[in-house]
Design a protein around this motif. Structure first.
Motif, short mmCIF file in Angstrom:
data_model
loop_
_atom_site.label_atom_id
_atom_site.label_comp_id
_atom_site.label_asym_id
_atom_site.label_seq_id
_atom_site.Cartn_x
_atom_site.Cartn_y
_atom_site.Cartn_z
N ARG A 244 17.98 15.81 14.25
CA ARG A 244 18.49 17.03 15.03
C ARG A 244 18.36 18.02 13.85
N TYR A 245 18.81 17.73 12.75
CA TYR A 245 18.93 18.92 11.50
C TYR A 245 17.51 18.83 10.59
N MET A 246 16.75 17.72 10.76
CA MET A 246 15.68 17.77 9.76
C MET A 246 14.16 17.84 10.61
N GLY A 247 14.48 17.54 11.70
CA GLY A 247 13.24 17.60 12.69
C GLY A 247 12.06 16.29 12.86
N THR A 248 12.69 15.26 12.01
CA THR A 248 11.96 14.08 12.00
C THR A 248 12.82 12.86 11.51
N THR A 249 12.21 11.82 11.29
CA THR A 249 12.89 10.61 10.94
C THR A 249 13.02 10.66 9.28
N PRO A 250 13.68 10.12 8.78
CA PRO A 250 14.06 9.84 7.29
C PRO A 250 12.79 9.33 6.83
N TYR A 251 12.11 8.35 7.36
CA TYR A 251 10.88 7.67 6.70
C TYR A 251 9.74 8.76 6.72
N ASN A 252 9.53 9.47 7.67
CA ASN A 252 8.38 10.56 7.77
C ASN A 252 8.82 11.70 6.81
N TYR A 253 10.12 12.04 6.83
CA TYR A 253 10.55 13.08 5.93
C TYR A 253 10.08 12.66 4.40
N LEU A 254 10.30 11.34 4.14
CA LEU A 254 10.19 10.67 2.83
C LEU A 254 8.57 10.79 2.53
N VAL A 255 7.74 10.27 3.66
CA VAL A 255 6.41 10.50 3.48
C VAL A 255 5.79 11.65 3.34
N ASN A 256 6.06 12.77 4.09
CA ASN A 256 5.71 14.13 4.12
C ASN A 256 6.01 14.67 2.65
N PHE A 257 7.33 14.24 2.01
CA PHE A 257 7.46 14.97 0.72
C PHE A 257 6.52 14.09 -0.19
N ARG A 258 6.16 13.07 -0.10
CA ARG A 258 5.30 12.24 -1.11
C ARG A 258 3.97 12.59 -1.10
N ILE A 259 3.49 12.85 0.23
CA ILE A 259 2.07 13.60 0.35
C ILE A 259 2.17 15.07 -0.36
N THR A 260 3.08 15.77 -0.28
CA THR A 260 3.19 17.26 -0.80
C THR A 260 3.15 17.02 -2.27
N GLN A 261 3.69 16.21 -2.90
CA GLN A 261 3.71 16.05 -4.42
C GLN A 261 2.48 15.23 -4.62
N ALA A 262 1.72 14.51 -3.80
CA ALA A 262 0.27 13.91 -4.00
C ALA A 262 -0.83 15.26 -4.05
N LYS A 263 -0.47 16.10 -3.27
CA LYS A 263 -1.38 17.46 -3.15
C LYS A 263 -1.29 18.02 -4.31
N GLU A 264 -0.24 18.18 -5.19
CA GLU A 264 -0.12 18.87 -6.29
C GLU A 264 -0.99 18.24 -7.40
N LEU A 265 -0.66 16.81 -7.36
CA LEU A 265 -1.23 15.98 -8.50
C LEU A 265 -2.76 16.01 -8.41
N LEU A 266 -3.36 15.98 -7.07
CA LEU A 266 -4.65 15.86 -6.77
C LEU A 266 -5.37 17.13 -7.38
N VAL A 267 -4.65 18.43 -7.24
CA VAL A 267 -5.24 19.73 -7.62
C VAL A 267 -5.02 19.87 -9.11
N LEU A 268 -3.90 19.62 -9.60
CA LEU A 268 -3.35 19.99 -10.95
C LEU A 268 -3.76 19.08 -11.90
N THR A 269 -4.22 17.77 -11.67
CA THR A 269 -4.33 16.82 -12.74
C THR A 269 -5.88 16.09 -12.25
#
Length: 291
Positions: A220-245
Motif C-alpha cells: 500500500r505504501y511502497m507500491g510493491t512487495t519487499p522483495y521487489n523493492y529490494l531487487v529494484n534498489f539493488r539494480i539501481t546500485q548496479a547501474k551506478e557501478l556499471l557506469v562509474l567503475t
C-alpha cells in the motif's frame, strides 16, 4: 441489468463518448460523465458494468451500497466504485438532494489505485478540501466531445489528477501513524542492508503484526512487495557501478547483494530490457561523445 429513477433537475448534464483505440491504450480513459442535481427520489441500481465509477458530492448526500457495504457520501467527499459487481446508489434518506459529479472510467492506472481507494473491496469515502476536484471534473466534461489527441491527453491527466487527490488524502490521514512509519522504516532497512541476505522475518522482528498484514501495508505504501523493492534498489546500485567503475559483472553482482552472476543478469535484463554489459555500453556512449 440497470434500473433507475432519474429524479434530477434540468441543469443536470450527462455526456457519453466512445473511446478510440488510442484512448483505450491509455492508463486512464472515460466513457460517461456528468453532474447530477439529483432530488429526493433519485436512484440507480445495476448488476454489473465494465468500468469504475468515481463520485464527488457537491451538496446534500448520496447513499451507495455494494457487497454488503453501505456508506453515505456527504459534501466534499469522493468515492471510487468498481461496477463489476452489483451496486446501487441514491439520494440518502432524509436528504432533499444529492448534487454530485460522476464519471465512468477505466484503464490500468485506475486498477492500480483500487487497492488504496477500495481497501479489501470496502467502499471508502475520501474527504477532500478546496475546489480542485470540481475543476478536474469540469475539464473532463469540457473535453469529452472534442475527440482530438489533445483532448485525450487532457482528459487522461484530469482523471489521473482526480484519483491522485483521493490517494493523497487517504495516505495523509495515516501520515503520522505508527504503521506507516513502521513500513517506511522497513524500506530504509532494505536500502541500508541491500548488500546482505535479508528475509521477511528480519523485517517482521519489530513489526508486531502478521506476515500477510505487513505485506499488504508494504504494498500500500511502497507500491510493491519487499522483495521487489529490494531487487529494484539493488539494480539501481548496479547501474551506478556499471557506469562509474570498470568492475566485472560477477564482481558487481556480489557487491550489490545478488551473489550469483547469472541470477543478477536475469533480474537486470528483466528490469531494464538490457543485459548488464549492454547497459554499460549504451550508458557510456553519451559520456564518450562529450569528451
Amino acid at each position: 441489468m440497470l434500473t433507475y429513477n432519474m429524479d434530477v433537475t434540468l441543469e443536470s448534464i450527462w455526456k457519453r463518448t466512445t473511446p478510440s483505440e488510442a484512448e483505450l491504450a491509455q492508463p486512464y480513459y472515460c466513457t460517461e460523465a456528468g453532474v447530477f442535481y439529483a432530488q429526493q427520489h433519485f436512484s440507480t441500481a445495476r448488476t454489473d458494468k465494465e468500468s469504475y465509477l468515481l463520485f464527488y458530492t457537491l451538496r446534500g448526500a448520496g447513499l451507495i451500497e455494494q457487497n454488503g457495504n453501505r456508506v453515505v457520501l456527504g459534501a466534499g467527499q469522493a468515492l471510487l466504485l468498481n461496477c463489476r459487481t452489483p451496486q446501487s446508489y441514491c439520494t440518502a434518506p432524509g436528504q432533499s438532494c444529492w448534487h454530485h459529479y460522476w464519471v465512468h472510467l477505466d484503464g490500468a492506472g485506475v486498477a492500480a489505485m483500487e487497492s488504496i481507494l477500495l481497501p479489501d473491496k470496502k467502499l471508502t469515502p475520501v474527504q477532500l478540501t478546496g475546489a480542485k476536484m470540481q475543476e478536474l471534473f469540469e475539464t473532463v466534461l469540457g473535453q469529452m466531445e472534442c475527440g482530438t489527441v489533445d483532448s485525450m491527453v487532457q482528459t487522461g491527466l484530469a482523471l489521473h489528477g482526480m484519483l491522485a487527490l483521493c490517494v493523497q488524502s487517504v495516505l495523509s490521514l495515516t501520515e503520522a501513524t505508527s504503521t506507516r512509519q513502521m513500513i517506511l522504516q522497513a524500506a530504509e532497512t532494505l536500502r541500508k542492508n541491500y548488500q546482505k541476505e535479508l528475509s521477511l522475518a528480519d523485517l517482521l522482528t519489530d513489526a508486531h503484526m502478521s506476515k500477510s498484514y505487513f505485506l499488504r501495508l508494504f504494498r500500500r505504501y511502497m507500491g510493491t512487495t519487499p522483495y521487489n523493492y529490494l531487487v529494484n534498489f539493488r539494480i539501481t546500485q548496479a547501474k551506478e557501478l556499471l557506469v562509474l567503475t570498470d568492475h566485472r559483472v560477477t564482481e558487481i553482482a556480489q557487491e550489490v547483494g545478488f551473489g550469483d552472476a547469472s541470477n543478477f543478469s536475469t533480474r537486470f535484463a528483466k528490469a531494464t530490457g538490457q543485459s548488464p554489459l549492454q547497459y554499460r555500453k549504451s550508458a557510456l556512449k553519451p559520456l564518450e561523445m562529450t569528451k
